[in-house]
Scaffold this motif. Sequence first.
Motif, short mmCIF file in Angstrom:
data_model
loop_
_atom_site.label_atom_id
_atom_site.label_comp_id
_atom_site.label_asym_id
_atom_site.label_seq_id
_atom_site.Cartn_x
_atom_site.Cartn_y
_atom_site.Cartn_z
N LYS A 63 0.72 -1.22 0.12
CA LYS A 63 -0.04 0.03 -0.11
C LYS A 63 0.84 1.13 -0.05
CE LYS A 63 -3.89 0.43 2.43
NZ LYS A 63 -4.94 0.41 3.68
N HIS A 94 -5.13 9.20 -0.51
CA HIS A 94 -5.88 8.09 0.47
C HIS A 94 -7.29 7.81 -0.36
CE1 HIS A 94 -8.29 6.51 3.58
NE2 HIS A 94 -9.15 7.25 3.80
N ARG A 95 -8.01 8.60 -0.96
CA ARG A 95 -9.10 8.32 -1.82
C ARG A 95 -8.70 7.77 -2.94
NH1 ARG A 95 -10.61 12.63 -4.44
NH2 ARG A 95 -8.95 14.08 -3.72
N ASN A 143 -6.44 4.97 -3.38
CA ASN A 143 -6.22 3.84 -3.07
C ASN A 143 -7.29 3.20 -2.14
OD1 ASN A 143 -3.55 4.02 -4.43
ND2 ASN A 143 -2.75 5.21 -2.63
N GLU A 144 -8.30 3.91 -1.82
CA GLU A 144 -9.30 3.29 -0.94
C GLU A 144 -10.10 2.38 -1.62
OE1 GLU A 144 -12.13 5.34 2.53
OE2 GLU A 144 -11.96 6.18 0.87
N ILE A 185 -13.20 -0.15 -0.54
CA ILE A 185 -14.45 -0.17 0.18
C ILE A 185 -15.30 -1.35 0.04
CG2 ILE A 185 -16.49 0.67 1.50
CD1 ILE A 185 -15.36 3.53 0.92
N GLU A 243 -10.16 -5.20 2.02
CA GLU A 243 -9.64 -5.05 0.91
C GLU A 243 -9.29 -6.35 0.01
OE1 GLU A 243 -6.02 -2.39 -1.37
OE2 GLU A 243 -6.83 -1.86 0.48
#
Length: 749
Positions: free
Chosen positions: A136, A294-295, A297-298, A300, A615
């Motif tokens: 990550k 962050h957004r 690689n996020e 959900i 994930e």
Amino acid sequence: MTSQLLRLLTPLALLGLLLGLADLSHDSAIEDEDYYMQEMLTRDQYNRVQILEKPVASIPDRHEHPSQNSGKKVPKGKAESSRQLDKDAKSVKTANKKTEKTKKSTLKTSNSIQEAEGQFNPIKEECPPMGLETLKIDDFQLHASTTKRYGLGAHRGRLNIQAGLYEDDLYDGAWCAGRDDPLQWFEVDARRLTKFTGVVTQGRSSLWSSDWVTSYKVMVSNDSHTWITLKNGSEDLIFNGNREKEIPVRNIFPVSMVARYIRVNPTSWFTIGNICMRVEILGCPMPDPNNYYHRRNEVITTDKLDFRHHSYKEMRQLMKVVNEMCPNITRIYNIGKSHSGLKLYAIEISDNPGEHEVGEPEFRYTAGSHGNEVLGRELLLLLMQFMCLEYLSGNQRIRHLVEETRIHLLPSVNPDGYEKAFEAGSELSGWSLGRWSNDGIDIHHNFPDLNSILWEAEAKKWIPRKMLNHHVPIPGWYQSKNASVAVETRALIAWMEKMPFVLGGNLQGGELVVTFPYDKTRSQGVTREPAPTPDDHVFRWLAFSYASTHRLMTDANRRVCHTEDFAKEDGTINGASWHTAAGSLNDFSYLHTNCFELSMYVGCDKFPHESELPEEWENNRESLLVFMEQVHRGIKGVVRDLQGRPIANATITVEGISHDVSTAADGDYWRLLNPGEYRVTARAEGYSITTKKCEVGYEMGATKCDFFIGRTNLSRIREIMEKFNKQPIKMPIRRLQARRSRERRLGTS
């Protein structure tokens, strides 16, 4: 007014002069900046927790080798970050319980981590790993003061990263500094404000070198220019590092530090080695919805599943819960026991659990043959939950799969090894703890080497006259009690021989690739070379069906896990082309049964933190389903005699493919094939041979191809004579010919 201002400014000027003199007398300008920046960190802008007067670091968590630490219970490191911390500074969160430990010692040197423990025990916060091991954190976020060479650059300083075989390999096993002095550092850029709570370190992965750091400092920064060293009172805090190169050591900070950058600064290292490290940083990203990285690689998940690591008892309980939720389509059973007596539980998912339906193929997933490769085990536990919930909610895809397939999931082949790794936890189990069975056997490569037997028979031209090209028998020596065969392996073999499996996948860890047979090279002494099976095209499709639907396996831009770039091969590889391995589960399954078996390496991290499980589930969910659906590709049918009775153990041969399959007890068979037109032959002892054309289309669903075969005249005669207790006369041809010629001579004379 002016005189009053002068009276006020004069003391301030004197104070400034004194501070300037103090600056000149200080040992280092950098240390001075660190001192005053440490004071700034107490403000809310940088640090949200109250700094106590004399903080000291925790004793580093170290997982000792069993021979060094027999009987000592090591705290688990797999816990969720949201759970409560224990009262003592030594406590570590676990996945299912809290462990409390109190250690008292006399303070001798305030700068010593271990010796200062008794003086101050602050409550510690623990965050999950930031993701150096799971990738990550990308290579551009890792920096170092100097580098020995490219293969030992900062991008290689990841926990548990493995080195290439040779010393000067492009992919080596650590970050190594270009110089050995206390000015070297390894830096991680979190790209956002992060609450750092700890560091995990290892030495260098190498067959030839012994390099590790024995102590280090930790510094943080918000701009990468001004650095603050973690303090123990007024002194720099020195953390104990490694004692050897493989066992990870974890240090939890006495107080969490909020910053963007973190550095590890080695202060001492192995005397005959160099400064080399593999690192993982424990940290919690601070809330920042506007953070681009962050957004981007996020990931959900919307699935409401139990995303955590399960002990053996919890695994069994979870399987029971799934069975109670879906009693009409599930059944729990065990295939045997482990070396320590733990049952090897499996769950069956089918519309008629416990019953083999004629024409319905059987599929299996296994995981955990290497006990420390935990991700596969949890993926199967998630899969059984998912299929149950989706079946109940009316998901037509899942309903069709359940109604047309008999699915078996065996989540833990090696529960003994898993318990060892689980006890240590994700960050402290290292690369190999728990890999083997309790008696030290690698279960995945513990099967009989049938490749050598088959290849020797082919070289002597014994096939098919003396030996078949399928269902190669197990040699007698392997079945003896003195053979080095794990009880888990024997249980697997008995299970594989009992169930008419058609397709199977075993979930492994530590890489991102799907491998297919053969796993052993044909050439003696060659460590890697292509060793295709007669069904190579089918295996390649099966492997690609999993890899291509995985979120990362075929991504050409993804980083290499360790040393091999499998993405350029579409995320698949022939096992022997990677590294030769005799007696693998994949080769045995192909040569001894009808089942085509492949290995799925589902993640770079063998034992990811449970915060990573959602994930990882998203990465693998579609692949797990798509691969199961491939069991319906090819041809299927039933072989019967002219009276309609099923014929067991009939041989199904496809022209041009020198590997046959056999019919099951009910006369049904399945033959995995790629789209095309094939000439298929059915034969059985005592029956005539029948051949027909069978066409496989591109749409999902196996083509039905039944056979009706009649008895041969010779078999009919034998059947009649045996019925009346008369055995047919078997006379050698030469003796029969000699007798007839003698009778003719006597008749003419």
